[in-house]
Design a protein around this motif. Structure first.
Motif: not given
Lengths: 498, 232
Positions: B73, B78, B81, B182, B211-212, B214-215, B218-219, B224
């Motif tokens: 965080e 990162w 996300y 990615q 997290r990859h 999620a990112k 989100i983009h 969420s």
């Protein structure tokens, strides 16, 4: 993976050039086998890998195209991994037909709901769209003549059995070699294996336990120095090696199919072979239609003993140890309700006396107990007598270290469950069975346990004591079997009268 | 209720009493001995990744967060996300054994062991998105283990993601995992705008895979992204 049938040949879906109807191998009525094209230059490495085998596609490190061209030219065979008989699936690799060992899943290889065998899944998944790959030609790759390089001599008892083994190998028969613990049964195989190899036969020694594979392989490699022995067990590096002499765990036989002219099956009565139908199936699958099968055991089960007595099973015994001393006969000692004594935090007085005597005289001893759960009750009691006392059981992560410490005499008394009933040899030893009336101590377990005593020529004697709370049939039969062998050994003159 | 334990194949002895007789319709797939070795994640856990905090030494915990999540965080690339990860069980040797048989040996039916608890953890109105496998790996295994987990709860997985390359995660160090380019792309024509997404995976190790995913979601406009894994 699905196949189309084009011009009487199977074509796997990924290699199809035009859309065609496809189906799983299991659902095909018949598997077309193209004729062998003699002048096709096949890949000899692939031959070595597949000869006498039944492998999954994932176990063949070659392209699908190369495998397909060998199939189309009649060198590779495909069999169904799963077959159905009236909707009941059977795993062709391990023989499983027990419904509780099957499951199904939406398969991305064939796009259908695939039934798979869970019984042998540790060796890769066999499902309804899984072919078992093999080699067409059953005639073996010829090998150099392997000469036996062994300087030892056989006792008259061993020689007799060795001759019988050779004869069975010659004429492709089955033979049970019933040899007492410490008879020297490995040596009786040498001449037979030598003969088989000279006849260009492919030989396999299969044993339930990896330890035995690891022990036997270097020994046989040393006496057959010209050939390269293949040693197979879970995780072994020889998995793709072709050899005229293979030493393997019974589990690994699941990858073989009509491979061997001679299979020597060690410790037929031992777990897991004795209870696992898949392993018995594997032995049958791994032998050629015309082949010999030599069973080795010190303790055939009741059924087999009966068949021997009735003349229904060809067998030969080695009733005496190679060192010409009789087998120590167990003594029975009643020790009362030992469970009750344990709940009070004590051991029966005669057991205590037996143990103390070993500690005082410094003689090593194994104490067999019926259950793991007894260890935390017994071990602290004994460690009060002496610190160099340990306990071991099947799931003990330090099992190997403890056996080693026993061997180097760092441990004086070792408490054990039945896992040490066979395979271990400590030279100068007394053995006690505590709670010998327990069901776990079968006739064969008790004979094996008694067989731990007096194995070395230097210390051929020793005490074997069954502490019990009531005699059992198994105890009596075990003693009778041992006495019977001694009597036979004496009669044949293979035991010296003291 | 299946008759045999799916993992050790011992017969399951049901201890029926009056209350279970009336209430229990749930399926049992493990014997009691095996079941008892699955350790639920309970008690104080990290705000973000649900790692049990009591097992960590103090210097690795900052305001109810584990140091790993704090580091994620703090990283501008990162942060924010992955909203939250929840994991069902501790990744002990027993669960390792089950997951390895399930995933690497391809013993599909083991997914059933987890269905009930996954079902209980599913929030309403989310898209359940499995972490995809590469085509080669999916062929090799015959199924996608995260998709199977969703299927076995009776829900439908939504395939939003595709793998762009296929190296094995388990062989890499944390540094390598975090710094790979990615690994996912969004399958074409998939609307993710304003959707709440729940990613499903088998194991949360460093949190890098999740997290990859999620990112990129989100983009692409997702409202969420949270995650649910079997093991932590």
């Amino acid at each position: 993976m699905k196949f189309a049938v084009l011009h009487e040949k199977l074509v796997p879906e990924p290699l199809l050039t035009t859309p065609s109807a496809t189906q799983t191998i299991t659902s095909l009525a018949e598997i077309p086998q193209p004729p062998t094209i003699p002048n096709f230059s096949f890949n000899p490495e692939l031959q070595k890998l597949l000869l006498g085998k039944q492998l999954l596609l994932d176990e063949i490190p070659l392209s699908l195209e190369e495998i397909q061209s060998h199939y189309e030219n009649g060198y590779i065979t495909l069999r169904k991994g799963i077959t159905f008989n009236k909707n009941i699936p059977k795993c062709e690799r391990c023989g499983n037909q027990d419904q509780s060992w099957f499951a199904s899943f939406p398969c991305s290889r064939c796009g259908e709901t695939c039934t798979y065998c869970r019984k042998c899944i540790m060796m890769g998944r066999v499902s309804t769209c899984t072919p078992l790959y093999g080699w067409i030609d059953v005639s073996d790759i010829s090998h150099v003549h392997a000469t036996l390089d062994w300087k030892g001599t056989l006792s008259p008892g061993q020689q007799h059995v060795s001759n019988k083994v050779m004869e069975s190998i010659n004429v492709n028969k089955e033979l049970l070699v019933w040899a007492v613990c410490g008879a020297g049964k490995t040596e009786v195989l040498f001449e037979g294996i030598n003969r088989a190899l000279a006849m260009q036969k492919r030989v396999c020694i299969a044993t339930p336990r990896t330890d035995v594979v690891l022990e036997l392989s270097p020994r046989l490699q040393a006496i057959f120095p010209i050939i390269e022995v293949a040693s197979l067990y879970g995780g072994s590096e020889d998995r793709q090696k072709y050899s005229p002499l293979t030493i393997t765990t019974t589990h690994q036989l699941l990858r073989f199919y009509k491979a061997f002219d001679t299979i020597i099956l060690d410790e037929v009565d031992a777990f897991p072979y004795s209870v696992d139908k898949a392993l018995q199936y594997a032995v049958n699958q791994a032998r050629k239609d015309m082949s010999s099968l030599i069973y080795l055991t010190a303790t055939p089960n009741e059924q087999w003993q009966k068949e021997c007595r009735q003349g229904k099973r060809d067998f030969v015994t080695i009733p005496a140890r190679y060192h010409r001393h009789p087998l120590p006969v167990p003594e029975f000692v009643w020790c009362g309700n030992w469970n009750k004594a344990l709940t009070k935090g004590t051991l029966p007085a005669n057991v205590m006396k037996w143990l103390k005597h070993r500690i005082e005289t410094g003689k090593q001893a194994l104490i067999f107990i019926p259950k793991i759960e007894l260890i935390p009750k017994i071990l602290p009691l004994l460690q009060k007598l002496h610190p160099a006392i340990e306990a071991v059981h099947a799931e003990d992560p330090n099992r190997k270290e403890k056996v080693k410490a026993m061997r180097s005499k760092e441990i004086s008394l070792l408490i054990t469950t039945t896992i040490l009933e066979r395979g271990v040899t400590f030279p100068n030893l007394d053995v006690a069975v505590f709670g010998a009336e327990d069901r776990i101590f079968t006739e064969s377990a008790l004979v094996q346990i008694s067989g731990r005593v007096g194995r070395s020529a230097q210390y051929p004697g020793g005490w074997i004591t069954f502490f019990h709370y009531g005699l059992t049939e198994s105890m009596l039969k075990a003693r009778k079997q041992i006495q019977g062998m001694n009597k036979e050994g004496l009669k044949k003159g293979w035991i010296d009268v003291e | 209720m299946s008759e045999y334990c799916l993992f050790c194949h011992e017969q399951i002895t049901s201890n029926t009493n009056w209350s279970s007789f009336f209430t229990s319709h749930k399926e049992t797939y493990l014997c009691q001995v095996c079941e008892s070795q699955l350790i639920k994640i309970e008690g104080e856990t990290c705000d973000i990744c649900s790692r049990p905090l009591e097992k960590l030494e103090k210097q690795y915990v900052i305001n109810n967060r584990c140091l790993d999540c704090v580091r994620w965080e703090e990283d501008d690339e990162w942060k924010g996300y992955l909203l939250k990860n929840e994991s069902l069980y501790e990744y002990n040797d027993f669960l390792k054994g089950i997951i390895s048989q399930y995933k690497f040996r391809g013993d599909y039916i083991l997914a059933k062991i987890f269905s009930l608890r996954i079902q209980q953890k599913l929030p309403p109105n989310v898209l359940l998105v499995p972490i995809p496998l590469s085509t080669e790996r999916q062929f090799e295994r015959g199924f996608n283990q995260t998709e199977a987990l969703i299927n076995e709860t009776g829900q439908s997985p939504i395939h939003l993601l595709e793998r762009t390359h296929s190296e094995k995660q388990s062989k890499k160090s944390r540094h390598d995992r975090i710094h790979i380019p990615q690994v996912f792309q969004i399958e074409e024509g998939r609307g993710v705008a304003d959707k709440d997404i729940l990613l499903i995976d088998d194991i949360y190790t460093t949190g890098s895979t999740l997290r990859h995913a999620a990112k990129i979601l989100i983009h692409a406009g997702a409202k969420s992204v949270s995650s649910l894994t079997l093991a932590r």
